[in-house]
Scaffold this motif. Structure first.
Motif, PDB file in Angstrom:
ATOM      1  N   UNK A  85       6.581   6.040  -0.089  1.00  0.00           N
ATOM      2  CA  UNK A  85       5.305   5.316  -0.495  1.00  0.00           C
ATOM      3  C   UNK A  85       4.759   4.515   0.493  1.00  0.00           C
ATOM      4  N   UNK A  88       0.971   4.646   1.559  1.00  0.00           N
ATOM      5  CA  UNK A  88      -0.303   4.138   1.101  1.00  0.00           C
ATOM      6  C   UNK A  88      -0.638   3.066   1.737  1.00  0.00           C
ATOM      7  N   UNK A  89       0.307   2.206   2.432  1.00  0.00           N
ATOM      8  CA  UNK A  89       0.195   0.886   2.804  1.00  0.00           C
ATOM      9  C   UNK A  89      -1.013   1.004   4.017  1.00  0.00           C
ATOM     10  N   UNK A  91      -3.828   2.245   3.642  1.00  0.00           N
ATOM     11  CA  UNK A  91      -5.150   2.020   3.187  1.00  0.00           C
ATOM     12  C   UNK A  91      -5.661   0.811   3.259  1.00  0.00           C
ATOM     13  N   UNK A  93      -7.151  -2.703   2.505  1.00  0.00           N
ATOM     14  CA  UNK A  93      -7.020  -3.615   0.882  1.00  0.00           C
ATOM     15  C   UNK A  93      -5.996  -3.632   0.484  1.00  0.00           C
ATOM     16  N   UNK A  94      -5.017  -2.620   0.713  1.00  0.00           N
ATOM     17  CA  UNK A  94      -3.873  -2.198  -0.292  1.00  0.00           C
ATOM     18  C   UNK A  94      -2.948  -3.382  -0.235  1.00  0.00           C
ATOM     19  N   UNK A  95      -2.808  -4.032  -1.503  1.00  0.00           N
ATOM     20  CA  UNK A  95      -1.573  -4.990  -1.570  1.00  0.00           C
ATOM     21  C   UNK A  95      -0.316  -4.225  -2.224  1.00  0.00           C
ATOM     22  N   UNK A  96       0.726  -4.613  -1.353  1.00  0.00           N
ATOM     23  CA  UNK A  96       2.126  -3.899  -1.834  1.00  0.00           C
ATOM     24  C   UNK A  96       2.982  -5.006  -2.775  1.00  0.00           C
ATOM     25  N   UNK A  97       3.154  -4.514  -4.078  1.00  0.00           N
ATOM     26  CA  UNK A  97       4.507  -4.922  -4.734  1.00  0.00           C
ATOM     27  C   UNK A  97       5.366  -3.986  -4.622  1.00  0.00           C
ATOM     28  N   UNK A  98       5.483  -3.193  -3.948  1.00  0.00           N
ATOM     29  CA  UNK A  98       6.266  -1.848  -3.930  1.00  0.00           C
ATOM     30  C   UNK A  98       7.644  -2.117  -3.085  1.00  0.00           C
ATOM     31  N   UNK A  99       7.744  -2.415  -1.853  1.00  0.00           N
ATOM     32  CA  UNK A  99       8.942  -2.528  -1.378  1.00  0.00           C
ATOM     33  C   UNK A  99       9.656  -3.973  -1.299  1.00  0.00           C
ATOM     34  N   UNK A 101      10.782  -6.454   0.427  1.00  0.00           N
ATOM     35  CA  UNK A 101      10.961  -6.894   1.576  1.00  0.00           C
ATOM     36  C   UNK A 101      10.797  -8.563   1.298  1.00  0.00           C
TER      37      UNK A 101
ATOM     38  N   UNK B 479      -6.065  -0.163  -5.053  1.00  0.00           N
ATOM     39  CA  UNK B 479      -5.274  -1.044  -4.118  1.00  0.00           C
ATOM     40  C   UNK B 479      -4.210  -2.225  -4.533  1.00  0.00           C
ATOM     41  N   UNK B 481      -0.089  -1.165  -5.015  1.00  0.00           N
ATOM     42  CA  UNK B 481       1.005  -0.507  -4.890  1.00  0.00           C
ATOM     43  C   UNK B 481       2.360  -1.026  -5.496  1.00  0.00           C
ATOM     44  N   UNK B 482       2.565  -0.250  -6.663  1.00  0.00           N
ATOM     45  CA  UNK B 482       3.967  -0.511  -7.200  1.00  0.00           C
ATOM     46  C   UNK B 482       5.063   0.725  -7.156  1.00  0.00           C
ATOM     47  N   UNK B 483       6.179   0.491  -7.574  1.00  0.00           N
ATOM     48  CA  UNK B 483       6.892   1.842  -7.451  1.00  0.00           C
ATOM     49  C   UNK B 483       7.147   2.476  -8.865  1.00  0.00           C
ATOM     50  N   UNK B 487      11.293   7.325  -9.793  1.00  0.00           N
ATOM     51  CA  UNK B 487      12.218   7.145  -8.265  1.00  0.00           C
ATOM     52  C   UNK B 487      13.635   6.795  -8.287  1.00  0.00           C
ATOM     53  N   UNK B 502       7.882  -0.567 -10.912  1.00  0.00           N
ATOM     54  CA  UNK B 502       8.711  -1.834 -10.730  1.00  0.00           C
ATOM     55  C   UNK B 502       7.529  -2.764  -9.642  1.00  0.00           C
ATOM     56  N   UNK B 504       7.686  -6.225  -7.114  1.00  0.00           N
ATOM     57  CA  UNK B 504       8.298  -7.041  -6.562  1.00  0.00           C
ATOM     58  C   UNK B 504       7.587  -8.440  -6.248  1.00  0.00           C
ATOM     59  N   UNK B 519      -5.397  -5.806 -10.570  1.00  0.00           N
ATOM     60  CA  UNK B 519      -5.537  -4.306 -10.317  1.00  0.00           C
ATOM     61  C   UNK B 519      -4.710  -3.625 -10.982  1.00  0.00           C
TER      62      UNK B 519
END
Lengths: 530, 530
Positions: A85, A88-89, A91, A93-99, A101, B479, B481-483, B487, B502, B504, B519
């Motif tokens: 995943x 996608x980072x 891109x 303006x992307x805001x990640x709530x993914x990893x 960290x 813009x 990113x979630x999981x 997965x 998910x 974070x 978003x």
């Protein structure tokens, strides 16, 4: 062959056509090459040696494929879905709530400083007097002060290591070894012991045999044994592994008798071998490589002592006075000789900087290096960020490649002096009727041979192990601890014809080394009744 | 039961009879207990939790034996012959030419300083303004300045970690968890990912099943898969693992159908589970433990988020104001509940200090902890000396146990605030017709359920995976990113009844979190056509 489009893309902004890069790459050429490239500095940013190798690398042929020796474990390892995943980072303006960290807000380290030597003031006294303090801040990258900061170093990172360190070790590898094939890659490790454990799990199955020198690093053997990996021992002389015997072992391999297929992996320590101190000459290396080609053997060269190559013993030849001369007197590594891409090199900072860093790296064909990265994804992850930060500050910001080579030249003389003190003591105190030795040309070990059949116990029927024990204990009782040769036997079932003891000149002070050798001499005299 | 003679001997000079140590041990009692003991400070000095546990520990029964679940690999691991020789080092006057430990003369780090917070000034601004700089020198031990110095930290060490750190984590473990059996031990690790990899290799064989929550930490599953270890998924609710379903899975285990014996190992994240954010109540934990006793299951509790237990959502109850209150509001760990010695606890500094340290520790019955130490002898060796040094300076010299608890209380409020910002944004921006969530009480994750059968694609025959992909992509295109929940599926063969995403709240700033949730809300509206 020009760099491929993919390779160009990996390198990002790099426009190789406009740069004049020396071939092979040297320290002077590095600056102009570096100017063209950029090092990724984001948290857990992806990087690869391909970003940092000079264009000359891509003019060489690719490594042969090694898919057929990958273990079931290695083959069934899939790329991480979460790490997938990360693509996608990039891109905008992307805001990640993914990893998951953690935010660096919550790292309770605001600054990390270290006092390190400035070339050529490498002694402890000189460091104290004139050493330089380098500081890492939390947000140095954002503030334009450094390429690495605590915000990045103390968060999760990629398993190949921080890009900043991958660049340094890649450049170092190219400058020192200039591999003969194109698609080699570096991957940082949490030390060579971990790298060797991973090697066995990636390239061997339970029941396999591997090839090793008849006396070998005990810990390397102890890593293999619980995995059910057995060792076929190859005979040695004072230059280490005998290529003729390697060929013999392989040509006469009897699957039925051994209960296993012919080995496909050779483990060797070509320089300053542990425990024998043997160093393979350039010719010996070429011969060993040829036998490995003949039997399609994959070579693992474990080289912690490579830069502990010393001056010839009792020689009047002056030590190398320039970095260029220094690099020229170094023996060619198997990595350098390797035209097929059949070498995995285990690199370590333990003997040249500090064991406590627990950081090393491997160099291998990309197909193999990638397996290591995946293996580390679910084991050590990245090597310690504290360690990587301290090494980066020292190597990149403190010394640069030139200063690092200066340090290695300094170490060469340090170890030469240490060896010479030990050998001086040996000549003075050891009874040469009952102990002999060959001065080592690399490493930190002196190997002593003892004619055990001349021991009075032999006539009384004492066994090899009993006489070895008796001599060992006699030395211990006099306050000198050496290692027993039998601890290093690769194949515990093979009878030992000879008897050895190992001493290191790395650790003790001059006075203590001399005293310990004197005690060992007294023990030998008492044991042999002379 | 009084401490045995062996236990007394291990503790060295300690005379427990004269000390009044509170039972259970607390921070105030620690000082008087410590006064009686000493911490070994030599290079690669041996240590063990047994040196640092308070006498009250020895009044408890011992753990049951787990020999029957050890893997072939673990059982065939033998103690190192070289490390065996270390026993001679304690003889007075002994000079060692044995181990190849480089001399600290040749470590090019003279000092290491770090700027760290002083309680209660824990924010980044406060650290900058009032943080304290602590310095480690090369020979601080010899000079009487500290219990740990660079001479020791940058050399090789024992695989359990430096004694100085083993003491800290042992005391912390006793203060927080006070295990109900006597012979528990701590062993430092190079991070919990490595510890989990080692767990699987020590306690499982290829072909085994392990038990795990039906949605589980993807990386933990990806560690198991290449080892040929399969996962039997146990159903969950908003409190995590369902003990009834655990019992069902085990009671109805069909060896033939599964092609494997009944599992003997349960992997769980009891607090702030990844990915669901679920936290098991004290009652739930007791029920799960009971089922594990019934089926003789060994429990691995992976607890990186234990100290990210937060304040109840939208509650007027004031947060704990003293360390004692803080420890009291923490949920009981499985380690605390464990009367049989059937729990292995994976501890991590990654979420409470910094992931880059790559240092954690395990707590387990001594028989198991020792297997980890042997496993690490031939893999990671000791965790990074730079990391251990920085942690020691912060935890022991900077904060002490009291200051560390203060920091953890600070983190509790930090994560509470972060969670509340995310939940505020959810309430404001998310269309509750098509997404629901339960506020988490620990950890760093918010789990969203989406009624996928209401998605317009469902009527058109789109599959679960296609609809999940469609929603994921819609968010990415906007813009955010979630999981994807899929997965994290423990058993990829089980059909998914529900659909999850998910997010974070650990990483992004308040503004970015709010914007990303906005978003995500827009994506959901577009996808569900509302």
């Amino acid at each position: 062959m020009a760099p491929s489009a993919v390779e160009m893309e990996v390198k990002g902004e790099t426009d190789t056509t406009a740069v004049v890069v020396p071939n092979p790459l040297d320290i002077n050429g590095l600056a102009s090459w570096r100017k063209k490239g950029a090092v990724p500095t984001g948290t857990a940013a992806f990087s690869s040696s391909d970003m940092f190798k000079s264009p000359a690398c891509y003019t060489k042929p690719k490594a042969k494929r090694w898919d057929h020796i990958l273990s079931t474990e290695a083959k069934s390892r899939k790329p991480s879905s979460l790490k997938g995943a990360a693509k996608y980072l990039s891109r905008p303006g992307m805001i990640s709530l993914g990893g998951g960290l953690p935010s660096s807000e919550n790292f309770p380290f605001e600054e990390l400083s270290m006092k390190v030597p400035k070339a050529p003031g490498f002694s402890e006294g000189e460091i104290r007097a004139s050493g330089r303090t380098i500081t890492a801040g939390k947000h140095d990258i954002r503030e334009g002060k450094s390429l690495l900061d605590l915000e990045v170093a103390l968060n999760y990172g990629q398993s190949v290591g921080f890009a900043q360190m991958v660049r340094f070790v890649t450049e170092h590898t190219e400058i020192v070894h200039d591999p003969a094939y194109s698609d080699w890659n570096c991957c940082l490790t949490a030390g060579s012991t971990m790298a060797w454990d991973a090697t066995l799990r990636i390239l061997c199955e339970r029941g396999n045999y591997i090839l090793a020198e008849e006396y070998a690093f005990a810990s390397a053997l102890e890593t293999a044994a619980p995995l059910g990996i057995r060792v076929a021992a190859v005979k040695m002389d004072e230059q280490g592994l005998l290529p003729g015997n390697l060929d013999e072992v392989l040509s006469n391999w009897d699957e039925k008798e051994r209960g296993a297929a012919k080995p496909h992996l050779l483990y060797i320590v070509p320089s300053g071998q542990n425990p024998t101190g043997a160093t393979q000459s350039a010719e010996r290396r070429a011969e060993v490589y040829k036998v490995c080609q003949k039997h399609d053997i994959f070579i693992v060269e474990d080289e912690p002592y490579y830069f502990l190559q010393m001056e010839p013993y009792k020689s009047d030849v002056p030590p190398p006075s320039t970095r260029e001369e220094f690099l020229k007197v170094l023996l060619p590594s198997f990595l350098k000789i390797d035209v097929d891409g059949r070498v995995l090199r285990l690199e370590s900072f333990s003997k040249v900087l500090a064991p406590g860093s627990r950081v090393g790296w491997i160099v291998a064909p990309e197909q193999i290096a990638q397996r290591f990265a995946h293996h580390f994804d679910t084991s050590t992850q990245n090597p310690s960020g504290f360690s990587q930060m301290c090494l980066f500050k020292l190597l990149e910001e403190g010394w640069g490649h030139a200063g690092y080579l200066d340090w290695l030249m300094h170490l060469r003389l340090e170890y030469t002096a240490r060896r010479d003190i030990l050998l001086g003591a040996c000549e003075k105190y050891l009874p040469q009727e009952v102990v002999s030795w060959v001065p080592p040309s690399a490493g930190m070990f002196q190997w002593f041979e003892v004619p055990w059949k001349n021991h009075p116990g032999y006539a009384k029927g004492l066994s090899h192990v009993e006489i070895e024990e008796s001599i060992f204990t006699a030395a211990v009782d006099r306050g000198a601890l050496l290692c027993r040769g039998s601890w290093f036997r690769a194949d515990k079932n093979m009878a030992e014809e000879k008897m050895f003891f190992r001493a290191t000149f790395a650790a003790a002070s001059a006075e203590k080394m001399q005293e310990a050798i004197k005690r060992f001499g007294e023990a030998l005299r008492a044991e042999f009744g002379i």
